[in-house]
Design an enzyme around this catalytic site. Structure first.
Site, mmCIF file in Angstrom:
data_model
loop_
_atom_site.group_PDB
_atom_site.id
_atom_site.type_symbol
_atom_site.label_atom_id
_atom_site.label_comp_id
_atom_site.label_asym_id
_atom_site.label_seq_id
_atom_site.Cartn_x
_atom_site.Cartn_y
_atom_site.Cartn_z
ATOM 1 N N SER A 1 26.596 30.868 -3.091
ATOM 2 C CA SER A 1 27.371 29.733 -2.562
ATOM 3 C C SER A 1 27.580 29.909 -1.060
ATOM 4 C CB SER A 1 28.731 29.613 -3.265
ATOM 5 O OG SER A 1 29.540 30.751 -2.999
ATOM 6 N N SER B 1 33.784 37.786 11.137
ATOM 7 C CA SER B 1 34.614 36.600 11.339
ATOM 8 C C SER B 1 35.227 36.671 12.731
ATOM 9 C CB SER B 1 35.739 36.544 10.300
ATOM 10 O OG SER B 1 36.689 35.542 10.629
ATOM 11 N N TYR C 1 42.819 40.743 5.870
ATOM 12 C CA TYR C 1 41.506 40.135 6.107
ATOM 13 C C TYR C 1 41.023 40.444 7.522
ATOM 14 C CZ TYR C 1 37.855 36.551 6.395
ATOM 15 O OH TYR C 1 36.653 35.881 6.568
#
Length: 248
Positions: free
Chosen positions: A16, A136, A149
């Site tokens: 995905s 990220s 995170y």
């Protein structure tokens, strides 16, 4: 023009989002692509749609990473492109209220799992191979309620740069792509309802100079660029930030 003819690529978390989009791009450029994921039905369905090879493997479990490496080597030999993409956001919350369970879950997949995926695959990477980590833009930001995170991605960037130095003698390049807000399932998987997601999207767009949220395809194209030895042969230890100017 098939840039990756006769190349074998492995994409973790390829069923995905960014992993799926990247696998699709790699296949369109001629690569043979193995995708992995934790859910058998989802991985097999995505593989059928893409024309990829499915492997069920949880990046958070070392024994499954080892099994993946062993099977890939036995069935297909050496790997040319490794995109270590699988990751989770975990639950948002303050440092004061963070649970050890959430901390361990996020770090096991995002950092420990990514680290040992690279570690186990190094012996079966071809000389001149490309490794790309999905990081990220939060790796260099310090927003409240996202400490775990953010930390997992900062640690990932550190390891990627060390790996770039270690693997340079074999001409193996190790780079990072760091998206900002991207249209994927990962935020809904963080347990946010539709109203919260909508509000979060509006807030994120307000923080982005280009006033839009990125797509999985935007990130996939950067992975393709970094994986191409013809155009990115002098790039290693590099981070490409794809966030519409959010960190400016």
């Amino acid at each position: 023009m098939n840039t990756f003819n006769n190349k074998l690529a492995v994409v973790t978390g390829g069923n995905s989002g960014i992993g799926y989009a990247t696998a699709k791009e790699l296949i369109s450029e001629g690569a043979k692509v193995i995708i992995t994921g934790r859910r058998k039905e989802a991985v097999e369905k995505a593989a059928e749609e893409l024309g990829a090879i499915p492997f069920v493997a949880d990046q958070g479990k070392l024994e499954e990473i080892e099994s993946l490496k062993t099977e890939v080597e036995k069935q297909y030999g050496k790997v040319d492109i490794l995109f270590i993409n699988a990751g989770i956001t975990g639950n948002l919350g303050s440092i004061e209220n963070m649970t050890a369970e959430n901390f361990d879950n996020v770090m096991n997949i995002n950092f420990r799992g990514a680290y040992f995926t690279l570690s186990k695959f190094i012996p079966i990477l071809n000389d001149g191979a490309s490794v790309v980590f999905l990081s990220s833009n939060v790796a260099t930001t310090y927003r409240p309620n996202s400490s775990v995170y953010q930390s997992s991605k900062a640690a990932l960037n550190s390891i990627a740069k060390t790996a770039a130095a270690e693997l340079a003698p074999r001409k193996i390049r190790v780079n990072m792509v760091s998206p900002g807000p991207t249209k994927t399932e990962i935020m809904s998987k963080a347990g946010l309802d539709e109203a919260t997601l909508s509000g979060l999207n509006e807030w994120m767009i307000s923080q982005i100079p280009l006033k839009k949220i990125g797509t999985s395809e935007d990130v996939a194209k950067a992975v393709i660029y970094l994986s191409d030895n013809n155009i990115a042969s002098f790039m290693t230890g590099t981070e490409i930030i794809i966030d519409g100017g959010m960190i400016l």
